[in-house]
Each structure stands twice: as structure tokens, then as C-alpha cells.
Design an enzyme around this catalytic site. Structure first.
Site, PDB file in Angstrom:
ATOM      1  N   VAL A   1       7.301   2.711   3.815  1.00 12.47           N
ATOM      2  CA  VAL A   1       7.510   2.828   5.195  1.00 12.47           C
ATOM      3  C   VAL A   1       8.817   3.602   5.676  1.00 12.47           C
ATOM      4  CG1 VAL A   1       7.500   1.532   7.361  1.00 12.47           C
ATOM      5  CG2 VAL A   1       6.113   0.657   5.398  1.00 12.47           C
TER       6      VAL A   1
ATOM      7  N   ASP B   1       3.490   3.427  13.943  1.00 12.36           N
ATOM      8  CA  ASP B   1       3.546   2.603  14.983  1.00 12.36           C
ATOM      9  C   ASP B   1       5.031   2.465  15.420  1.00 12.36           C
ATOM     10  OD1 ASP B   1       3.152  -0.097  12.770  1.00 12.36           O
ATOM     11  OD2 ASP B   1       4.972   1.355  12.967  1.00 12.36           O
TER      12      ASP B   1
ATOM     13  N   PHE C   1       0.839  -1.259  -0.021  1.00 10.36           N
ATOM     14  CA  PHE C   1       0.015  -0.010  -0.076  1.00 10.36           C
ATOM     15  C   PHE C   1       0.784   1.314   0.084  1.00 10.36           C
ATOM     16  CE2 PHE C   1      -4.239  -1.895   0.427  1.00 10.36           C
ATOM     17  CZ  PHE C   1      -3.608  -3.039   1.054  1.00 10.36           C
TER      18      PHE C   1
END
Length: 693
Positions: A529, A588, A526
């Protein structure tokens, strides 16, 4: 009188010492001082094989032979007196006066002999080796060394073990089938090496062809679809120029028990011992399809086991006997529909277009070929210039193959075959071109229509989008951001997710140094990162969803809520998110330097993909897929295996239920790893990937 008595006594002592020394030298042996009588046996040094007398299942006759000693089911790998059985248990295996190995009955009649004509020293012994070989050896009295003068590996029956050799059918180094499972006498089938320019394994039935492996290409026999290369299976074709060409093989893992045998029905079958099932399992067989039986479909016919019916005539040919063909008796084969132009030119004044070649891909090439060392283009020209040439094929290792009589024993493969070019009249090629032109015209017309439709549709959409963008203002965009954040805040309060933070885009730009490439941790399905560092020193992982991911605000909001609510102990804790303009970002905890476990990555479990259910069990599926990928060394996302299975888990399940796990497991892993551990890993993987209802 004293001197002669002492002399005789010394001679007797020397003979006893000599016999004792021979017995010590020839451990696991039979010699002049030691023989075996039914039911006695001898065992090889490592306990792998046993020599003695046996009765086949369903028979009371006794035969001298060798069998596996370490397994509960004992296939016989060699029979001595296969054509002269004993009718009772009086048989013995011993060394004769002339030094040969003998099998005899209670009346001391010879039933079998090693039949070595010239033995220099009659002091011999027979030794059974852990390889399954049986050697008759002379004992050199000067240094007590053993000199082989006969070995059973050069005189096989129906089994082909590692280190054995197979040569042409003229000598004894060929396999002979049993007559039946209860009768080991010479059967109707033999397997040998056909010593052509590029040899192939040949199975004959009472002298007639029954099965062919097709030529050796340096690594495999090209007609054996499931045969692995010599680096995995250990098969090697040896041509030392000083003797006959021969085939042999050696296993990478010597602890495995393998048995390659010619069955009474003419099938050449390779089996391996399965410790868990305590039985022999089939790894490969020559006659795994009716297509493999020689001549089943006659001349100019081709066989495809995936078609129904399995036999068809080649392009430009038709059944010779339509009634028999429709009754699925294909042995009469096919004949040409139209004579070749070169044949018409030779027999009449009619002149037409030159013949051409129709290409059949991935074929098991026919029998009765001729060889030439010329290259591919020269091979075609050579065949075209010779009216007797009806087909040709070319392989880099095998070179040029030409057929001049008729084509028989062909098969269509799904992979790894050779392209075969069949000579046909120009009319057959014109038919093919007409079909191509018709298809091309249809496709072109459709493409033009689609282009016109798409063009006007795009114009309409562009106009609508331009009008919509004129109506949007910065205030409206700000309202969208505010609305999305507000919806997320309401959902967080409803779900009691007060610990989830909302970050501004500016905060993340600063933390990642403007999303610098040096901070890139990886690229997911998607989006990218990045590694980041907050002002308080906390390291974070920032996943920036790509605009091409197809996810809207609603989908992103649902994902954030689901992941936050789940807080799975095996997933990294979600700190927060960012929604600004077109940006949708998850934040995160960063675990280690350049190492991170991400909850939007991995394999999606079926219950989540199909039913939308996300639970602590969801990552069990991912673990199972990883296990199956490791064991098979195949990637689930790029798995493809002809038409046999639609997915990696599907192929694993089919192999498991069919008890052919060796086909699923990577050969290197299968050879070097503990088989029980492989079975356990595969079993756990299959349990993990079951759909949760």
C-alpha cells in the site's frame, strides 16, 4: 499506716496503666489483659483474616483457627488444636502465666500451646497480621517494642500462603493434610521439600512417595507442566548456606486472594478467589492426571495422559505381568526383552555390539537419580562406561543426572520436558535404524517418481504457454483490458455506483512518484500500500495487488463492486480502481499521515469466508478477534497450544466454558488489571466472533 496504703495504691495504678499501654500497643491482639472466648474473634488490621473458633462442615467439634475474613466461602488456613478438639463452645484463646499462647476448654485444660520454652519476659501478646501470620511477641518494657518469639508461619497445617516457607519433612515447616473435610486432625499426607542437590517438592502418603515435582531448574520445577516462572508466580527457592533450603512465594498483585493447600486426598491445589462467582476457583493442581500419582505404572513404564491406554513400556522392555497389564493394572511395571551387552559380557563369553541410548523427548524424569556437575558429552560417556548406569539426562542448570537402579515415575510431556536417554541393546537401535531405512527408501522412491512426473508435466505446460503467448498480440492484450473495464462499467451502472472512478495506471505512477519506497505505507496480505497525492491535492492510499495474490480479473471485479456497494461507516470510502494489463489497483482516501484503515485487511469473518456474505456485521468479528488478542497477548494468525485448541477463539471459548479463564488471560494482564474488566472484554470478544447464520 498511710505510707503502705499509698504505696499499694500507686502500684495498682501503675499496673493498670501498664496493662492499658500493652493493650494500645497490641491492637488486633490477645494479651494478658485481653483474651477471646468462643464465639468471640479478633481480626487483622486490614480485615483480611480472622482468628477464633470454628466447626468444620459436617462436624460439631470446635477448633481454634484462622480463616479468610473478606470472602463468603471461608477456607481454614490454620488450626491450633487440630488433634484435640473441643466438644462444646467453652474454648478460650489466651496468654498463659509463662507468656505462651494457649487454647483451653471450660475446665481450663490446655488443648494446645505455642510451647516456647524460653521466654525472657512473660509480658507477651499475640498479633494477627494481614498476611495470615500469627506472631507471639514479647513486649520490651524499656521502649515498648515488640520482639517476635514464635510465629504460626513456621508451624503450618495444610495451607501454604505467600511469604510462608516450606523446608524438609524433618521439621515442622511442612504441610500436613486434614484427615477428612470434616476432621482437621493430621491426615495421611504431607508435603515438604526434598533437600537434594537440586531440591523438589515431595508429597508422601504415610511415609511412602505419592507425588514429586521433579527438580528445580532455577525458575520452575521441571515436572510441574503448568507452573509459571518465578517472575509471574513469585516462587523462589532460597539457599542461604546458613540454614536449610526453603521454598517460598510472593504475588505480584497483593490484592488477589490465593490459597495453596494440601487436600485430604493428597492433592496439592492452588485456588484463587473469583469475585464474580463468589467462589474459589482452581488454578493448578498436582494430581490433574492419574499419570502424576507416584508408581502408578511401575518400573520402566512411562505414562502419557493423551494416550490410550495411558501407560506403556519403554523401548526394549515388555510388561512383567501381561495379564495384569492388559487389565490396566500397571504397578508390576516392565522388564527388559534382551539383556544389555555389558551384562552378557560380564556373565558369559558372548561378545556383541556395544549398547547404545534411545532418546525419549520431553520427559518428566524418573525418581532415584544421582547428580554430577559434568557436561552433556561427559555425562553420556560416564553412563556408557558404567554397566550399572541404565539412563542419563542433562539440563544446563541441573547438570548431569544418572540412574543406576531402576526407572520409576516417568511421564511423557507435550512440551517443556527433558530429553531422557535410556540404555538399550544395539538390537533395539538396529530395529530403529531398519525402520528409518524403510521409511527413507519409500519416501525417496516416491520423491523420484513425483520429480519425473512433474518434470514432464512442466515441459508440457511450458510448450503450451509458449504457443499461447505467440498468439497473443498487443491488440489482444488491449482487448483484455478494455473487456475488463467494460465489464466493470456495466456492473457499476447496474449497481448505481456512478461515484466510483476509474484511474489510469499512469495517473497512479505520477501520484506515488513511481511507487517510490518512501511512500510505502505497509504490506498487506495481497500486496503493498502506497501513499499518493492527486493533482488537485487530495491524498490517496493506493493498494497494488501482488501478482502472487492469486486473484483474477473476475475476483477483483467482484471485490470492487461489493466494497463499493457496502460503504460501511467503519471502513474507508473506496474512491476507485485501476485495471491495466496485469495491474489491479484499489484507491481509497488517505486518513492520516502513515495511518490508514484498509477494507482488504483485518480478519475475515466466518460468514464471509464460508458463505460469501459481506455486511455491516463483518467487521464485528475483527473487533472480537482484536479483543481476544489483547486479553491473551497471543496472535490469532500464529496461535498454537499443543492439542488443546485449534484456534485462539476456540481456546478462549474452552477456557470460558470450563471456567478456567486464568489459563487464557495473559498473566501480566491478569495480575495488573481489573478482573471484572478482563471478564467483560473476553465476553464481548466471544460474542463478536460467533458465526452469523
Amino acid at each position: 499506716m498511710v505510707l503502705p496504703v499509698m504505696t499499694n495504691f500507686l502500684v495498682l495504678v501503675l499496673l493498670l496503666v501498664s496493662c492499658h499501654l500493652k493493650f494500645l500497643i497490641c491492637t488486633d491482639t490477645i494479651n494478658q489483659a485481653k483474651f477471646i472466648r468462643d464465639p468471640e474473634t479478633i481480626t487483622s488490621k486490614g480485615g483480611v483474616f480472622r482468628l477464633g473458633f470454628f466447626s468444620p462442615l459436617g462436624s460439631s467439634n470446635r477448633y481454634g483457627g484462622i480463616w479468610h475474613n473478606q470472602v463468603s466461602v471461608d477456607p481454614i488456613i490454620w488450626v491450633a488444636n487440630r488433634d484435640r478438639p473441643l466438644e462444646d463452645s467453652s474454648g478460650t484463646v489466651k496468654i498463659s502465666v509463662d507468656g505462651n499462647m494457649l487454647v483451653s476448654n471450660g475446665q481450663n485444660e490446655m488443648l494446645w500451646s505455642s510451647n516456647v520454652l524460653r521466654i525472657m519476659n512473660s509480658t507477651t501478646c499475640v498479633q494477627l497480621l494481614d498476611s495470615g501470620n500469627l506472631k507471639l511477641q514479647e513486649i520490651n518494657s524499656s521502649n515498648n517494642s515488640l520482639v517476635p518469639i514464635w510465629e504460626r508461619f513456621r508451624h503450618p497445617t495444610n495451607s501454604f500462603l505467600p511469604s510462608m516457607i516450606i523446608t524438609n519433612g524433618k521439621g515442622e515447616e511442612a504441610l500436613r493434610s486434614w484427615k477428612s473435610s470434616s476432621d482437621p486432625s493430621d491426615g495421611n499426607f504431607s508435603a515438604s521439600l526434598d533437600p537434594q542437590n537440586h531440591p523438589e517438592v515431595f508429597i508422601g502418603k504415610i511415609g511412602s512417595p505419592y507425588w514429586r515435582s521433579r527438580p528445580w531448574n532455577g525458575q520452575v520445577f521441571i515436572g510441574v507442566l503448568n507452573m509459571r516462572s518465578l517472575y509471574l508466580e513469585g516462587f523462589t527457592l532460597v539457599d542461604n548456606k546458613k540454614g536449610p533450603i526453603y521454598l517460598t512465594y510472593n504475588l505480584m498483585n497483593q490484592s488477589f486472594l490465593f490459597n495453596l493447600a494440601l487436600n485430604p486426598d493428597g492433592n496439592l491445589v492452588q485456588k484463587y478467589w473469583d469475585d464474580q462467582k463468589q467462589n474459589w476457583e482452581i488454578r493448578w493442581s498436582a494430581l490433574n492426571s492419574k499419570c502424576n500419582v507416584y508408581g502408578t505404572y511401575g518400573a520402566f513404564g512411562s505414562c502419557n495422559p493423551k494416550s490410550s491406554p495411558i501407560c506403556s513400556c519403554l523401548r526394549g522392555f515388555e510388561p512383567k505381568n501381561m495379564k495384569e497389564w492388559n487389565a490396566r493394572n500397571w504397578t508390576d511395571g516392565c522388564v527388559r526383552k534382551t539383556p544389555l551387552q555389558c551384562e552378557r559380557s560380564n556373565n558369559s563369553l558372548e561378545i556383541g555390539k556395544v549398547d547404545g541410548f534411545f532418546k525419549w523427548e520431553n520427559m518428566k524424569v524418573p525418581d532415584l537419580k544421582e547428580w554430577s556437575s559434568i557436561n552433556g558429552d561427559e555425562c553420556r560417556d560416564c553412563c556408557l562406561a558404567n554397566c550399572s548406569c541404565i539412563a542419563y539426562a542433562y539440563n544446563d542448570f541441573i547438570s548431569c543426572m544418572i540412574w543406576t537402579s531402576y526407572l520409576i515415575d516417568m511421564q511423557k510431556f507435550s512440551k517443556r520436558g527433558i530429553n531422557l536417554y535410556i540404555r538399550v541393546p544395539d538390537s533395539e537401535l538396529n530395529y530403529n535404524r531398519k525402520v528409518k531405512v524403510t521409511i527413507l527408501a519409500t519416501v525417496t522412491t516416491g520423491a523420484v517418481s513425483a520429480f519425473v512426473f512433474t518434470f514432464f508435466l512442466c515441459r508440457c505446460m511450458i510448450k503450451r504457454k509458449a504457443s499461447k503467448e505467440l498468439l497473443l498480440s498487443r491488440g489482444e492484450r488491449a482487448y483484455q483490458v478494455y473487456s475488463g473495464v467494460n465489464m466493470l462499467l456495466n456492473e457499476m451502472k447496474k449497481m448505481k455506483l456512478e461515484d466510483l472512478q476509474l484511474y489510469t495506471f499512469g495517473m497512479l505512477v505520477t501520484a506515488t512518484d513511481n511507487f517510490d519506497s518512501s511512500n510505502l505505507l505497509g504490506q498487506g496480505g495481497f500486496g503493498p500500500v502506497y501513499k499518493g497525492k492527486m493533482p488537485n491535492g487530495q491524498e490517496i492510499a493506493v493498494k497494488r495487488l501482488s501478482r502472487a495474490s492469486g486473484q483474477g480479473l473476475q475476483e477483483f471485479r467482484n471485490k470492487v463492486v461489493v466494497i463499493s456497494k457496502l460503504q460501511h461507516r467503519n471502513l474507508v470510502r473506496l474512491l476507485g480502481c485501476c485495471i491495466e494489463g496485469d495491474e489491479k489497483i484499489l484507491i481509497d482516501i488517505q486518513l492520516l499521515d502513515n495511518v490508514r484503515v484498509d477494507p482488504l485487511t483485518g480478519y475475515m469473518s466466518p460468514e464471509y469466508a464460508i458463505y460469501g456474505r459481506f455486511s455491516e456485521k463483518s467487521d464485528v468479528y475483527s473487533f472480537g478477534i482484536l479483543l481476544l488478542e489483547i486479553v491473551s497477548r497471543r496472535r490469532c494468525t500464529s496461535f498454537h497450544l499443543d492439542d488443546q485448541a485449534w484456534s485462539l477463539p476456540g481456546f478462549a471459548w474452552e477456557s470460558w466454558t470450563a471456567e478456567t479463564l486464568a489459563a487464557f488471560v495473559d498473566p501480566v494482564i491478569y495480575a495488573l488489571s481489573d478482573e471484572i474488566a478482563i471478564l467483560r472484554c473476553t465476553h464481548v470478544g466471544l460474542l463478536c466472533v460467533q458465526v452469523q447464520r
